[in-house]
Design a protein around this motif. Structure first.
Motif, short mmCIF file in Angstrom:
data_model
loop_
_atom_site.label_atom_id
_atom_site.label_comp_id
_atom_site.label_asym_id
_atom_site.label_seq_id
_atom_site.Cartn_x
_atom_site.Cartn_y
_atom_site.Cartn_z
N PRO A 196 -0.56 39.13 -9.80
CA PRO A 196 0.23 38.95 -8.58
C PRO A 196 1.60 38.37 -8.88
O PRO A 196 2.46 38.33 -8.00
CB PRO A 196 -0.61 38.00 -7.76
N ALA A 197 1.79 37.89 -10.09
CA ALA A 197 3.06 37.33 -10.53
C ALA A 197 2.93 37.16 -12.04
O ALA A 197 1.81 37.08 -12.56
CB ALA A 197 3.32 35.96 -9.88
N PRO A 198 4.05 37.07 -12.78
CA PRO A 198 3.92 36.80 -14.21
C PRO A 198 3.52 35.35 -14.47
O PRO A 198 3.00 35.04 -15.52
CB PRO A 198 5.32 37.10 -14.76
N GLN A 199 3.77 34.49 -13.48
CA GLN A 199 3.51 33.06 -13.66
C GLN A 199 2.32 32.61 -12.80
O GLN A 199 1.94 33.28 -11.85
CB GLN A 199 4.74 32.21 -13.33
N THR A 200 1.79 31.46 -13.16
CA THR A 200 0.91 30.71 -12.27
C THR A 200 1.82 29.84 -11.41
O THR A 200 3.04 29.95 -11.49
CB THR A 200 0.00 29.78 -13.08
N ALA A 201 1.24 28.95 -10.61
CA ALA A 201 2.05 27.90 -9.97
C ALA A 201 2.91 27.25 -11.06
O ALA A 201 2.40 26.94 -12.14
CB ALA A 201 1.15 26.86 -9.33
N THR A 202 4.18 27.12 -10.77
CA THR A 202 5.10 26.51 -11.75
C THR A 202 5.40 25.07 -11.34
O THR A 202 4.97 24.61 -10.27
CB THR A 202 6.42 27.29 -11.80
N THR A 244 0.64 21.27 -19.04
CA THR A 244 1.57 21.29 -17.92
C THR A 244 0.95 21.97 -16.71
O THR A 244 1.18 21.58 -15.56
CB THR A 244 2.86 22.06 -18.30
N TYR A 245 0.18 22.99 -16.99
CA TYR A 245 -0.36 23.84 -15.92
C TYR A 245 -1.83 23.55 -15.65
O TYR A 245 -2.55 24.40 -15.14
CB TYR A 245 -0.13 25.31 -16.29
#
Lengths: 538, 538
Positions: free
Chosen positions: B439-445, B504-505
């Motif tokens: 759904p996006a290249p990232q997770t929550a940033t 971080t994540y």
């Protein structure tokens, strides 16, 4: 570009080519005497057999389909009969553009053979039915000039979405039909193919922009044709020619891949394709077929609305509108709507008389949206074709139309949504199943005199489906009354004065327009069947 | 205008007002120690009873509805429980804007009494279900600031279409949820209400623009909330918070009557409303309910699409897209999509790996359409509110965005239709029932670092329905790999580098996105149920 040839040369060559595609034995004797009304000529001109007269004259599209299924008719004889009758219609009214009779007859023969080879295969819903197409639909090998020299001799390479779908559903395509230069007027006259005439009265307009279709269907050279409509272009020819037609809600009937006079990507009023036919049930059958066929597979912009088969059985509640508050209907048009309302009342239908809100403003926004680019794109097409404007296009005065800015468009669009909302509430608060109103203040007029489109264009503005039902013709008793009857100012008076006597409008058809709620095309089909039965079969 | 008060004064007053609407006994003890992940706090903070923990924690929206019907729960106790849990969520994540708990509890009591008075009345489909709303929905008496000082202290006078419909269907409205200033970024931070935090990891963004909803649903302060989405605003908070959500096709869920940062009448990408929930079946139930309720009666722009109840029983054929060719997914996102594909394959699903065509061009057109007015309208709102831009809005650099002309818009619109056509053929030729992709290249940033929206916005551009399914969380083994993994240039690399370590994540949710064909929302719901069962319950 047309090279060295003038637009007259190009037209001559195109018309000669069309002439050659009509078999010699289908040519009308030059000795035949014609009156103002040529509707009966196919029966008496000696070209059709008795059986062909019956096939084309006594059956609507649904009958044809059923009789091919029951083997009362073959697809080939049906197609041959309609090709012949279309050829006759062409000679009388100049209603056709591109002709593919021989391919059509061959395809019909093939359909018959396919049935023999596969007698248990499921019937395709349009198996063997000849369907005529407005000139704007692309069919490979045929031009789609839309009445413009610029597009002549540039044959299409691909089908538009709808003809492709119709073929997959078993239909036979056999001819395309005439339109006005630009498709932006209501007089089907252009420098490529000339003017289409009205078979009810050769001195009156056949309407437009789907005027060739209107004339052809009135002649029963077709029992189901496809027109397109952005301000009334399916309905005006039906009004002028006394046939049935439906402007569907946008996004239901595939529209993609047509020749267009409009700048690509222009937003605004949605132009739609829809049926023109000899019966209301043919229009319904067409809509049901399209809405059952996953038509969106053929056109990515189609909505995924489905025909449910769940039509209401109760009597509808119908709002009756006698005039739109901008233009006074001609005396015979007033008679037609009053008689229709009376018949519905007598049949026990729940009738409520209504005045329509905000018609003038809606019309102003509609015309603003038609001309967002100042009609520059279409003027370029005319210029590139090195042809003059025909009379009805001159009257539009394209060069005087200003282009809009994006901010202008947003204001129009915002206000359109507000008015759509107002009409939506109006509809729900009045608990309407349909509105019945005149389809225009005028009947078919003399050439190039077609005037106000407020009665038709309002429903394009709102995107409501609207169906034309023929109810009669102008009578001698429809006398021209005084100018005092025109209630709404100068523009109204100028239009109203056109009705100078019933003699001028002899045999001009009368019709009513039945309007449904947006995307309730199926429900509207049910109401129309009901109303048509009361108006025409009781 | 805000008069003499600064935006800080206005914010303080609004936040104090919100604070007062939370009962004292629902206040979390300041002594409670909080970690980075506060999802379990409602169970341990001592405010909820065991029964309230069970009601809110162990039931999705469908369970709640069923248990009210079976009298296992009363509407009042359900509403009270969700008000309490929402109050807790608010204190932990700052997810709410306007609160109407007391009215909600009173309405629920009334609903219970109505049942006692009329035990044989048919159940309304949402009877007694508390539903939370994104701040943009108007509810009389409550502000819809959409995170902008300009709109503070201007309470709505009428319901937006959807809340009006939800009430008529028996729902209980109890709170509205936070958004970014302008609603045009993915960080729900603004000068009126402050920033919403992510309960999975308080150092990460809750996403946006429906970020308050995402956070609230993750806390189970709501089991069904309503967001809106023009580029991913329903889905990004679902990605960040690990919940289910659906961006429906446009025109299905009533959208009319909301507060908007957009110039009225602006054409282009359609913004839609849709469900955010704790289960996929809650999203389906919401869509089914809306599509059965003649929602178009509440919003004249709604399509008349109906839920048919005819879902396919065969195994779907699913296209899997590992990346969009513009942005390389973070290592845990790559793991999530691969594991999901492997699970589907193992379950015997027909999988075809696909590359998406024309993504960069589609994205360019999408951004062009977002900014047709050069974002002047929204900049005026900020200026009129006498407030500074928050960090995520600054990063958009609104002042640098040029306005478009009408001709520009037509070019964008024309090309959009062409690309919609290309995707339509792509879909049909690949015989797809759905596409699964990240759904996006990232997770929550981290805050204000949310980057590319190409994975979500593509489906707004195409108007395809898209649903988020949570599948897991970042693990320690999801190590940051070298920059060589970023395949698509500088912008990609800059985003990719944000993933510096799994620490971080920590606990950042992982999700997949399942996309259906335009307006086939019902068919997509069937596929999602199927896929969700394989990914999360097998």
């Amino acid at each position: 570009m047309a090279g060295d040839k003038t637009y007259v040369d190009i037209s001559r060559a195109k018309c000669e080519q069309r002439e050659r595609l009509i078999r010699d034995e289908w040519k009308i004797s030059p000795k035949l005497k014609l009156g103002h009304n040529v509707l009966e000529v196919p029966k008496i001109c000696g070209i059709l057999t008795e059986r062909e007269i019956a096939i084309t004259g006594d059956n609507d599209a649904v009958d044809i389909i059923e009789k091919i299924r029951s083997q009362a008719f073959t697809a080939e004889e049906v197609t041959l009969a309609f090709c012949k009758r279309a050829a006759i219609a062409q000679q009388l009214t100049n209603c056709l553009t591109e002709i593919c009779f021989e391919d059509a007859i061959e395809r019909a023969r093939q359909l018959d053979q396919d049935r023999v080879a596969n007698p248990s295969a499921p019937w395709k819903p349009l198996h063997g039915l000849p369907i005529s197409l407005k000139d704007s639909f692309n069919v490979p090998g045929l031009d789609s000039t839309i009445g413009m020299t610029y597009f002549a001799n540039k044959p299409a390479e691909e089908y538009s979405a709808l003809p492709r779908l119709l073929l997959d559903l078993g239909a036979v395509l056999y001819c395309k039909t005439n339109v006005p230069q630009t498709m932006m007027t209501a007089d089907s006259d252009n420098n490529v193919w000339g003017r289409t005439l009205n078979p009810s009265n050769l001195k009156l307009t056949a309407g437009g922009s789907s005027g060739g279709e209107g004339s052809l269907v009135a002649m029963r050279g077709s029992v189901l044709g496809i027109g397109t409509d952005i301000a009334g272009s399916i309905r005006i020819p039906a009004i002028c020619n006394g046939i049935y037609s439906a402007r569907p809600s946008s996004g239901i009937v595939p529209f993609a891949g047509q020749q267009s006079p409009e700048v690509p990507g222009m937003p605004g009023i949605e132009v739609v394709a829809g049926p023109m036919a000899t019966s209301s049930r043919a229009c319904s059958y067409f809509m049901k077929t399209i809405m059952t066929a996953q038509a969106w597979r053929y056109d990515s912009s189609c909505l995924h609305l489905r025909w449910t088969g769940e039509q209401s059985k109760r009597k509808p509640r119908i709002g009756v509108v006698l005039d739109d508050g901008l233009y006074t209907p001609f005396p015979p048009v007033r008679r037609a709507i009053r008689e229709a309302a009376q018949k519905l009342r007598s049949a026990g239908i729940d009738i409520v008389e209504l005045r329509l809100p905000h018609v003038a403003e809606a019309l102003g926004i509609t015309f603003g949206m038609f001309a967002l680019d100042g009609c520059k794109f279409v003027q370029n097409l005319i210029n590139e074709g090195n042809e003059p404007q025909v009379e009805s296009v001159k009257r539009v005065n394209l060069a005087s139309i200003p282009a809009s800015s994006l901010a202008d468009y947003m204001r129009l669009n915002d206000r359109r949504h507000q008015l759509q909302d107002i009409y939506h509430k109006f509809w729900i608060e009045n608990q309407l199943d349909a509105i019945m109103l005149p389809p225009a203040p005028q009947t078919a007029t003399r050439f190039d005199e077609w005037g106000p489109v407020s009665y038709t264009a309002l429903w394009n503005f709102l995107d409501y489906p609207a169906i034309i039902i023929p109810t009669g013709r102008v009578r001698e008793s429809d006398v021209a009354d005084g100018e005092d009857s025109a209630l709404y100012g100068e523009a109204d008076l100028n239009n109203y004065k056109l009705y100078d006597s019933p003699e001028t409008y002899q045999d001009a058809p009368l019709t009513v327009q039945i309007v449904g709620m947006r995307q309730e095309d199926e429900a509207l089909a049910g109401v129309v069947e009901f109303v048509d039965n009361i108006l025409n079969r009781s």
